[in-house]
Design a protein around this motif. Structure first.
Motif, PDB file in Angstrom:
ATOM      1  N   GLN A  13     -50.563  96.474 -43.048  1.00 32.99           N
ATOM      2  CA  GLN A  13     -51.977  97.006 -42.970  1.00 32.99           C
ATOM      3  C   GLN A  13     -51.837  97.600 -41.207  1.00 32.99           C
ATOM      4  O   GLN A  13     -52.456  98.775 -41.905  1.00 32.99           O
ATOM      5  CB  GLN A  13     -52.901  96.077 -43.929  1.00 32.99           C
ATOM      6  CG  GLN A  13     -54.381  97.604 -43.590  1.00 32.99           C
ATOM      7  CD  GLN A  13     -55.376  96.724 -44.853  1.00 32.99           C
ATOM      8  OE1 GLN A  13     -55.306  95.255 -43.833  1.00 32.99           O
ATOM      9  NE2 GLN A  13     -56.074  97.136 -45.198  1.00 32.99           N
ATOM     10  N   LYS A  14     -52.193  96.381 -40.595  1.00 36.31           N
ATOM     11  CA  LYS A  14     -52.491  96.729 -39.437  1.00 36.31           C
ATOM     12  C   LYS A  14     -51.074  97.579 -38.679  1.00 36.31           C
ATOM     13  O   LYS A  14     -51.409  98.085 -37.379  1.00 36.31           O
ATOM     14  CB  LYS A  14     -52.498  94.919 -38.368  1.00 36.31           C
ATOM     15  CG  LYS A  14     -53.573  94.432 -39.370  1.00 36.31           C
ATOM     16  CD  LYS A  14     -53.662  92.638 -38.365  1.00 36.31           C
ATOM     17  CE  LYS A  14     -54.257  92.146 -38.434  1.00 36.31           C
ATOM     18  NZ  LYS A  14     -54.898  90.949 -38.392  1.00 36.31           N
ATOM     19  N   THR A  15     -50.139  96.975 -39.274  1.00 38.88           N
ATOM     20  CA  THR A  15     -49.159  97.997 -38.561  1.00 38.88           C
ATOM     21  C   THR A  15     -48.713  99.365 -38.623  1.00 38.88           C
ATOM     22  O   THR A  15     -49.602 100.785 -37.892  1.00 38.88           O
ATOM     23  CB  THR A  15     -47.431  97.675 -39.060  1.00 38.88           C
ATOM     24  OG1 THR A  15     -47.148  96.160 -39.126  1.00 38.88           O
ATOM     25  CG2 THR A  15     -46.875  98.202 -38.053  1.00 38.88           C
ATOM     26  N   ILE A  16     -49.173  99.928 -39.837  1.00 38.23           N
ATOM     27  CA  ILE A  16     -49.490 100.973 -40.164  1.00 38.23           C
ATOM     28  C   ILE A  16     -50.951 102.307 -39.711  1.00 38.23           C
ATOM     29  O   ILE A  16     -50.459 103.309 -39.438  1.00 38.23           O
ATOM     30  CB  ILE A  16     -50.120 101.481 -42.136  1.00 38.23           C
ATOM     31  CG1 ILE A  16     -48.634 100.661 -42.630  1.00 38.23           C
ATOM     32  CG2 ILE A  16     -50.760 102.670 -42.372  1.00 38.23           C
ATOM     33  CD1 ILE A  16     -46.904 102.265 -42.318  1.00 38.23           C
ATOM     34  N   VAL A  81     -51.073 100.880 -48.088  1.00 38.52           N
ATOM     35  CA  VAL A  81     -50.062 101.858 -46.642  1.00 38.52           C
ATOM     36  C   VAL A  81     -50.431 103.116 -47.175  1.00 38.52           C
ATOM     37  O   VAL A  81     -51.171 103.732 -46.261  1.00 38.52           O
ATOM     38  CB  VAL A  81     -49.131 102.435 -47.135  1.00 38.52           C
ATOM     39  CG1 VAL A  81     -48.102 103.503 -46.368  1.00 38.52           C
ATOM     40  CG2 VAL A  81     -48.022 100.542 -46.597  1.00 38.52           C
ATOM     41  N   LEU A  82     -51.113 103.699 -48.129  1.00 40.80           N
ATOM     42  CA  LEU A  82     -51.130 105.156 -48.700  1.00 40.80           C
ATOM     43  C   LEU A  82     -53.322 104.933 -48.269  1.00 40.80           C
ATOM     44  O   LEU A  82     -53.692 105.938 -47.718  1.00 40.80           O
ATOM     45  CB  LEU A  82     -51.632 105.662 -50.054  1.00 40.80           C
ATOM     46  CG  LEU A  82     -49.941 105.829 -50.834  1.00 40.80           C
ATOM     47  CD1 LEU A  82     -49.952 105.570 -51.764  1.00 40.80           C
ATOM     48  CD2 LEU A  82     -49.497 106.787 -49.820  1.00 40.80           C
ATOM     49  N   MET A  83     -54.360 104.245 -48.115  1.00 39.80           N
ATOM     50  CA  MET A  83     -55.175 104.202 -48.027  1.00 39.80           C
ATOM     51  C   MET A  83     -55.337 104.380 -46.564  1.00 39.80           C
ATOM     52  O   MET A  83     -56.253 105.331 -45.886  1.00 39.80           O
ATOM     53  CB  MET A  83     -55.763 102.713 -48.235  1.00 39.80           C
ATOM     54  CG  MET A  83     -55.745 102.339 -49.434  1.00 39.80           C
ATOM     55  SD  MET A  83     -56.704 100.947 -50.560  1.00 39.80           S
ATOM     56  CE  MET A  83     -56.419 101.483 -52.106  1.00 39.80           C
ATOM     57  N   GLU A  84     -54.170 103.767 -45.646  1.00 34.35           N
ATOM     58  CA  GLU A  84     -54.508 104.034 -44.518  1.00 34.35           C
ATOM     59  C   GLU A  84     -54.248 105.349 -43.845  1.00 34.35           C
ATOM     60  O   GLU A  84     -55.222 105.877 -43.124  1.00 34.35           O
ATOM     61  CB  GLU A  84     -53.411 102.586 -43.774  1.00 34.35           C
ATOM     62  CG  GLU A  84     -53.823 101.474 -43.955  1.00 34.35           C
ATOM     63  CD  GLU A  84     -55.086 101.390 -43.524  1.00 34.35           C
ATOM     64  OE1 GLU A  84     -55.644 101.189 -42.192  1.00 34.35           O
ATOM     65  OE2 GLU A  84     -56.008 100.898 -43.935  1.00 34.35           O
ATOM     66  N   VAL A  85     -52.538 105.770 -44.143  1.00 29.10           N
ATOM     67  CA  VAL A  85     -52.284 107.321 -44.338  1.00 29.10           C
ATOM     68  C   VAL A  85     -52.811 108.287 -44.185  1.00 29.10           C
ATOM     69  O   VAL A  85     -54.080 108.942 -43.879  1.00 29.10           O
ATOM     70  CB  VAL A  85     -50.845 107.320 -44.972  1.00 29.10           C
ATOM     71  CG1 VAL A  85     -50.429 108.580 -44.558  1.00 29.10           C
ATOM     72  CG2 VAL A  85     -49.429 106.501 -43.927  1.00 29.10           C
ATOM     73  N   ALA A  86     -54.093 108.128 -45.301  1.00 28.19           N
ATOM     74  CA  ALA A  86     -55.563 109.126 -46.101  1.00 28.19           C
ATOM     75  C   ALA A  86     -56.390 108.910 -44.278  1.00 28.19           C
ATOM     76  O   ALA A  86     -57.494 109.762 -45.474  1.00 28.19           O
ATOM     77  CB  ALA A  86     -55.409 108.506 -47.532  1.00 28.19           C
TER      78      ALA A  86
END
Length: 389
Positions: A13-16, A81-86
Motif C-alpha cells: 500500500q505504501k509503495t503504491i 492497489v486499486l484504491m490507491e491508484v484511484a
C-alpha cells in the motif's frame, strides 16, 4: 477474524501510494489540459513509460500467475492497489495483465492471445452488451451461424470498454436460438475470440465523461472454429465471471477517489473563511464531512470482503454486487458533497472535482446498474441462496 492489513499488505500500500504521488498526480494538470483540447488523456508512449516504472518497482501483472511472469498478489492486494491508484484521475493501468476469462483458453489460444496481451503486444475487450440487451441477456440478438469450419457473426455490441483500441474482442453470440430462449438467455450463447482483422468495426461513443466506449459492428464476420473460447453454448458463464470480477473493482475505485476528494474538502474547509470563520466551523460542513467518512469506511469493508471471499476460492457474486451497489452510490454522494463544499470553485474546470463528478455518475451504470445489483441481492435473499448473518 483479522481486521488489519498484514505487514506485507501495508508495505505494498505504501509503495503504491508513493508511486501515485510521485509519478501520477504530477500529471493531473496535463491530463485536464489534454482532455479540454480533445486529446487523449495520456499519450500511449507515456502510459508505456509509467507501466515500465511500475514494473521496476515490482508491480507487473498484479493478479497474473507467476508462470506468466506476473506477481500473483491476489484479490485483496488488488483491491488495496486499486484504491490507491484511484486517488488520481490520471487513467493509469498496470501492465502485464489480461482478462480473467482468457485463462480458459486452450494452449494455442493462450499462445496467440493470452501471452501477447500480458506482454502488452495486444489489447483486448469483452463484448456482451447490445443496444437492446444490457443486463437482460435474453434479448441478445447477435448470432453466430456455423459454416463449415467457420462461424459467421452478425450483429452489434454497444458501450464496450476498450473497443476502439482493441486488437481482438471476446464476443458473446447466440449459437442455439431455441436453447437460448428456453433457458431465459443462460444457455445457447458462445464466446468467440475475434481479431479486428477478421472484419468487425468499432465506432466511438461520445459521453458526458472522458470515458469513450465503442459500438462494435459485425457484418458477416467469419471466425474459425478454433477461436471458440471455452465450450459451445457455454458463453454465458464466462460472461458472468468477467462481469462479476469487474463489479467489486468499481467499488474499489469509488473508495479511492472518494478518499482523495474528501481530503480535498477537508483542506478547503479549513482554509476557506466566511463571516470571519473557516467554513470547517459550520455544522453543515462538519456533517457532510462526517457522513462521507463513515460511508467511505463502510464501502471499503464491503470491497475488501468481496476480494477476500474470492481469494478463499468462494463464490463472491453476492458480495461483489453489494460492494458495487453501495460503493458506486457512496462515491456519487461524496463527490456531490465535496463539490457543494467548494461552492462555485468546485463547479469550475480549474479543479478536477467536476471531472470526477461526471466520471462518478458512470459507476452506477456500467458492469451492472444499481437496479440490477438490487435485483441480484434481493433475489439471492428471497430464494435462500444467501442467508443473513
Amino acid at each position: 477474524m483479522h481486521l488489519r492489513l498484514t505487514d506485507e499488505q501495508q508495505m505494498v500500500q505504501k509503495t503504491i501510494r508513493k508511486f501515485v504521488e510521485k509519478e501520477l498526480m504530477p500529471l493531473e494538470n496535463e491530463v485536464l489540459r489534454n482532455e479540454r483540447e480533445g486529446k487523449p488523456s495520456l499519450p500511449p508512449e507515456k502510459m508505456k513509460e509509467l507501466q515500465l516504472k511500475a514494473k521496476e518497482a515490482g508491480f507487473w501483472g498484479i493478479n497474473t500467475p507467476e508462470e506468466y511472469g506476473g506477481a500473483d498478489l491476489g484479490q485483496m492486494m488488488m483491491a488495496i492497489v486499486l484504491m490507491e491508484v484511484a486517488k488520481t484521475f490520471v487513467p493509469f493501468q498496470f501492465g502485464g495483465s489480461a482478462d480473467n476469462i482468457l485463462y480458459y483458453g486452450n494452449e494455442e489460444q493462450k499462445e496467440n492471445y493470452l501471452i501477447p496481451t500480458i506482454n502488452g503486444e495486444k489489447k483486448s475487450c469483452f463484448a456482451m452488451t447490445e443496444p437492446d440487451a444490457g443486463s437482460d441477456t435474453r434479448n441478445i440478438r447477435m448470432t453466430a451461424v456455423k459454416d463449415g469450419d467457420e462461424w459467421v457473426l452478425n450483429g452489434e455490441k454497444t458501450f464496450i470498454t476498450g473497443g476502439n483500441e482493441a486488437d481482438f474482442v471476446m464476443v458473446i453470440a447466440i449459437t442455439d436460438k431455441e436453447l437460448h430462449q428456453s433457458s431465459s438467455g443462460r444457455k445457447g450463447v458462445t464466446c468467440f475470440i475475434a481479431d479486428r482483422s477478421m472484419g468487425w468495426k468499432s465506432e466511438y461513443i461520445d459521453t458526458m465523461g472522458e470515458w469513450g466506449p465503442a459500438g462494435l459492428v459485425f457484418d458477416n464476420v467469419r471466425v474459425p472454429d478454433e477461436n471458440i473460447l471455452g465450450e459451445v453454448n457455454g458463453g454465458y458463464d464466462l460472461g458472468l465471471e468477467w462481469i462479476g470480477f469487474a463489479r467489486w473493482i468499481v467499488g474499489a475505485r469509488a473508495v479511492g477517489a472518494s478518499e482523495r476528494l474528501l481530503n480535498m474538502a477537508i483542506d478547503y474547509a479549513n482554509e476557506r473563511k466566511t463571516f470571519g470563520k473557516p467554513i470547517a466551523a459550520r455544522q453543515a460542513i462538519q456533517w457532510q464531512i462526517a457522513d462521507s467518512a463513515v460511508e467511505i469506511e463502510a464501502a471499503k469493508w464491503l470491497v475488501l470482503n468481496a476480494a477476500f471471499t474470492l481469494d478463499q476460492g468462494e463464490d463472491n457474486r453476492h458480495a461483489a454486487s453489494m460492494a458495487k451497489l453501495y460503493g458506486s452510490n457512496m462515491g456519487n454522494r461524496v463527490v456531490d458533497r465535496v463539490l457543494q463544499i467548494h461552492g462555485g470553485m468546485g463547479y469550475t474546470r480549474e479543479l478536477p472535482i467536476e471531472r470526477w463528478y461526471r466520471e462518478a455518475r458512470l459507476w452506477r451504470i456500467y458492469d451492472g446498474t444499481d437496479e440490477i445489483q438490487r435485483l441480484i441481492i434481493s433475489r439471492n435473499l428471497l430464494k435462500g441462496h444467501v442467508k443473513l448473518g
